[in-house]
Write a protein that holds these residues in place. Structure first.
Motif, short mmCIF file in Angstrom:
data_model
loop_
_atom_site.label_atom_id
_atom_site.label_comp_id
_atom_site.label_asym_id
_atom_site.label_seq_id
_atom_site.Cartn_x
_atom_site.Cartn_y
_atom_site.Cartn_z
N VAL A 38 -13.96 -6.19 1.71
CA VAL A 38 -13.39 -6.73 3.52
C VAL A 38 -14.54 -5.49 4.54
O VAL A 38 -14.31 -6.35 5.17
CB VAL A 38 -12.11 -6.48 3.18
CG1 VAL A 38 -11.18 -6.76 4.11
CG2 VAL A 38 -11.57 -7.35 1.88
N ALA A 55 -0.07 -2.40 12.40
CA ALA A 55 0.12 -4.11 12.49
C ALA A 55 1.94 -4.01 12.90
O ALA A 55 2.38 -4.77 13.54
CB ALA A 55 -1.05 -4.73 11.90
N GLY A 74 -6.73 -7.55 4.14
CA GLY A 74 -5.46 -8.93 4.63
C GLY A 74 -6.51 -8.67 5.80
O GLY A 74 -6.94 -8.58 6.33
N GLY A 108 -5.59 -8.29 13.63
CA GLY A 108 -6.58 -6.92 12.78
C GLY A 108 -6.69 -7.53 11.44
O GLY A 108 -6.49 -8.44 10.01
N VAL A 109 -7.50 -7.11 10.72
CA VAL A 109 -8.24 -6.42 8.95
C VAL A 109 -7.41 -5.70 8.16
O VAL A 109 -7.05 -4.26 8.91
CB VAL A 109 -9.49 -6.39 9.05
CG1 VAL A 109 -9.39 -6.81 7.54
CG2 VAL A 109 -9.91 -7.74 9.70
N VAL A 110 -6.76 -5.61 7.68
CA VAL A 110 -6.61 -4.44 6.37
C VAL A 110 -7.61 -5.00 5.37
O VAL A 110 -7.27 -5.30 4.64
CB VAL A 110 -5.16 -4.72 6.41
CG1 VAL A 110 -5.02 -3.27 4.98
CG2 VAL A 110 -3.98 -4.85 6.90
N SER A 111 -8.78 -3.47 5.73
CA SER A 111 -9.32 -3.59 4.75
C SER A 111 -9.65 -2.54 3.33
O SER A 111 -9.85 -1.57 3.71
CB SER A 111 -10.76 -3.10 5.82
OG SER A 111 -10.83 -2.00 6.50
N TYR A 112 -8.57 -2.84 2.44
CA TYR A 112 -8.66 -1.68 1.61
C TYR A 112 -9.92 -1.48 0.81
O TYR A 112 -9.84 -0.52 0.50
CB TYR A 112 -7.34 -2.18 1.25
CG TYR A 112 -6.30 -1.38 0.88
CD1 TYR A 112 -5.62 -0.29 2.13
CD2 TYR A 112 -5.76 -0.59 -0.71
CE1 TYR A 112 -4.98 0.99 1.94
CE2 TYR A 112 -4.56 -0.10 -0.56
CZ TYR A 112 -4.40 0.87 0.28
OH TYR A 112 -3.49 1.85 0.14
N SER A 113 -11.13 -2.68 0.85
CA SER A 113 -11.05 -2.83 -0.62
C SER A 113 -13.23 -2.10 0.68
O SER A 113 -12.92 -2.73 1.43
CB SER A 113 -11.76 -3.71 -1.24
OG SER A 113 -11.28 -4.56 -0.88
N THR A 136 0.37 -1.20 -0.15
CA THR A 136 0.12 0.02 -0.30
C THR A 136 0.74 1.26 0.02
O THR A 136 0.07 2.30 -0.46
CB THR A 136 -1.04 -0.35 1.02
OG1 THR A 136 -0.17 -0.32 2.24
CG2 THR A 136 -1.89 -1.29 1.41
N THR A 152 -4.16 3.75 6.11
CA THR A 152 -3.25 2.33 6.85
C THR A 152 -1.81 1.33 6.19
O THR A 152 -1.24 1.53 6.80
CB THR A 152 -2.39 3.46 8.09
OG1 THR A 152 -3.88 2.01 9.07
CG2 THR A 152 -2.40 4.19 8.72
N GLY A 153 -2.82 0.61 5.98
CA GLY A 153 -2.69 -0.23 4.56
C GLY A 153 -2.12 -1.54 5.62
O GLY A 153 -1.43 -2.17 5.28
N GLY A 154 -1.79 -1.79 6.37
CA GLY A 154 -1.40 -2.64 7.84
C GLY A 154 -0.18 -2.39 8.40
O GLY A 154 0.99 -2.88 9.71
#
Lengths: 417, 417
Positions: free
Chosen positions: B310, B286, A302, B302-307, A290, B281-283
């Protein structure tokens, strides 16, 4: 033509600032085809500055100074060089007029202090300063060329790029410049890369080859001197061809870009999407992907599954894989595959990559630090996994595991996997 | 004691990298009370390297080299110094064992190449390398002290800070050393911090105060010269007291640790767990938390919820919030709260933090670059959200948003929120 860069300023010797000017000037001189043999940093001390000039004079044909042209008493470069050369100082009237204009209505003392910035070593060509007050100097004495540039990067850079470069080109009658291609490799370490090309590196004359490494990625720079880009491409062609054919499995770009950029480019070009399931890398692969602007079209998201609970709950990894008598455990081939499949399903992506391993500092599940499994799942195909044994400290293992995950994705996207 | 730093590497002379090592070493030597008179950069060329040694030998009592200890043929520092001093080279067996262990099962040639990294100038004291392979060297010859450190900063820095500094202290019998306390602040910018303490900074004599900034965190260094730590603590006591009482809302540590380390420490101490839901912040948050060894007890995942898919699928964010006429959208207070609640539920944690915003380079959903919402959920309480407008480029916004998310967590954990 041998050049030396002399940066003047006690703040550099105290470590208060980093010498980015040396880098900028080195690159600029390389592009002009001038070899920099030394960089020197010396403080605001007239005696030591004169000694540095004498040493540079003995080993370079061109000395580029940066710093020490300002208004204060510790700005000594101009005076020290004039004294070293036995020359006087003269006033550059246009700069003086600019200074008087700027400080008009202010104290006479302020103007007096700033007059210093309008002074030249006698006989020097003035170099225009569009972003500050201090005038630059260019001169040749006893066969040595001298360029005096200000210290602040926002004054130094435009002065070098404009009047400074123009003076050098004319004075030195420059024709050939250095042309380079940076080749970026992944999935291979620096020493293995050197081994792969050892015969080329040993035999190098023109073009020259040099390897260098950043965390988890290595680069090979191929350089030649030529009049223009076309001639350079002709001269580098055969070496590049050989490098490409031997390094096919590792060579991911012929410019200085990160592996994540190339992976996002391939995904976008192929209109495919990816999801991630990260354990030991803890979100690092997602954070890398990202960084690339526009990655939102290719990267759906993810799961950072640091706990077994999250592995079960969000990725659907079966309990039986994770815990209990005879279970392969969180760090295993089976779990890596299940994680990748879980991420693929949850995100609805075309591809998914998983990472699970032991980053350290301590072993886990009785498995050694550095043991990492990568999984890859593609829609409609059974997931695969691979095992790595990485070395380094916790951060090094995490970075290397992340780059290897991107490398696995790259192999798959390019059909090399 | 006059010191000179000699950085060895053609990549520096070509301007491919900036000489941050010189800055780091200059600052480190200044803290030991050693004056740096010159910094020199020389390429990977044995003849010129020897000349640089000869010059440095004539004007310095201590020469600190960095670079040129690696495995490849252009790593020449050790050999050049040995040749200059007329000494041989000897094998450092523990390092050789480490190398053989590391490359066990690989080609004999690979091991042969890497043997170079285990070599010492005859009679030198080895300096431990915890983050790489090349062993460092420390020696004294004819009254001049030499320190040979690797080039990669992540190897050079710990080697200098540990074995290198210890050797210098003992060898040079340093008495009054600089003692510093680094105070780390979050949630406040460097200029606001300076404003908070402007009277103390203006009046400073002993101890001295200096602020400096890294992305999203600022530090205040309080320093004094004293014979021992106890005398230093006495002299710095009153200033530290005043700084603490004024900065309570921002001061998170009295040592140079990242905010993530302090957050993990607090979570562990309070036996609480956290989960994350990250969009822009895309991860990165974390990845920051999981740099801390032992974070697995406190950070569940955690979850990277870019879309948006998700966000719905893994975090249960209602469709109605994300899309359609009048929906607040992915970047909104409502979505931030729903993301935090979704992460809390999915991970079964005590706390959850969410981040959603526009990192750029382009606006999104008609919302400006830099607009970021943070959400925080605690079990049994309604989630809260806060709005930020951050400045900078894409990477700067992502880093600042990540640090602000950690700051929000810190405020909550310390009861200051």
């Amino acid at each position: 033509m041998r050049a030396e860069i002399v940066a003047v300023g006690t703040e550099l010797l105290l470590g208060q600032i980093v010498n980015t000017n040396a880098q900028y000037l080195s690159r600029g001189l390389a592009e002009l085809g001038i070899d920099v043999y030394y960089q020197t940093v010396v403080g605001d001390n007239e005696e030591r500055l004169k000694q540095a000039i004498a040493i540079a004079r003995g080993r370079a044909d061109l000395i580029v100074f940066t710093g020490g042209l300002g208004p204060t008493m510790d700005d000594l470069t101009r005076d020290a060089l004039a004294a070293y050369l036995g020359r006087g100082i003269e006033m550059h009237e246009p700069t003086l007029a600019k200074i008087e204009d700027m400080f008009s209505g202010r104290s006479a003392e302020l103007i007096e202090i700033n007059r210093r910035q309008a002074m030249l070593v006698a006989g020097a060509t003035p170099l225009r300063n569009d972003t500050g007050l201090a005038v630059g100097n260019a001169l040749t004495a006893d066969g040595t060329h001298y360029l005096l540039l200000p210290g602040p990067p926002r004054e130094m850079k435009p002065m070098f790029d404009n009047d400074g470069s123009a003076w050098l080109r004319e004075k030195l009658g420059l024709a050939d410049a250095l042309h380079s291609v940076v080749l970026k490799f992944a999935g291979i370490g620096e020493s293995a890369l050197e081994e792969l090309y050892i015969d080329l590196i040993r035999a190098q004359t023109d073009p020259t080859l040099a390897t260098y490494a950043k965390e988890g990625e290595v680069a090979l720079r191929v350089s030649t001197k030529a009049a223009d880009a076309e001639a350079a491409a002709r001269r580098m062609g055969p070496a590049l061809q050989e490098i490409r054919s031997r390094g096919e499995r590792y060579l991911y770009a012929e410019q200085d870009v990160g592996l994540e950029t190339e992976v996002v480019r391939l995904l976008t070009e192929q209109r495919r999407t990816v999801a991630l399931a990260e354990s030991c890398t803890g979100g690092m692969v997602a954070a890398m992907l990202t960084t690339v602007p526009g990655s939102a079209d290719a990267f759906l998201g993810g799961v950072v599954s640091y706990s077994n609970g999250v592995k079960r709950q969000l990725l659907g990894v079966p309990e039986a894989l994770l815990e209990g008598e005879g279970a392969p455990g969180a760090v295993s081939e089976e779990t890596a595959r299940a994680m990748a499949e879980g991420a693929l399903k949850a995100a609805g992506s075309d591809l998914a990559v998983s990472i699970t391993g032991v980053a350290g500092p301590a072993a886990s599940e009785g498995k050694p630090v550095g043991l990492v499994y990568l999984g890859i799942a593609q829609r409609g195909q059974p997931a695969r996994a691979e095992k790595l044994q990485l070395s380094g400290d916790r951060e090094g293992i995490r970075i290397r595991a992340s780059k290897r995950a991107l490398y696995l994705l790259w192999l798959t996207l390019t059909g090399r996997g």
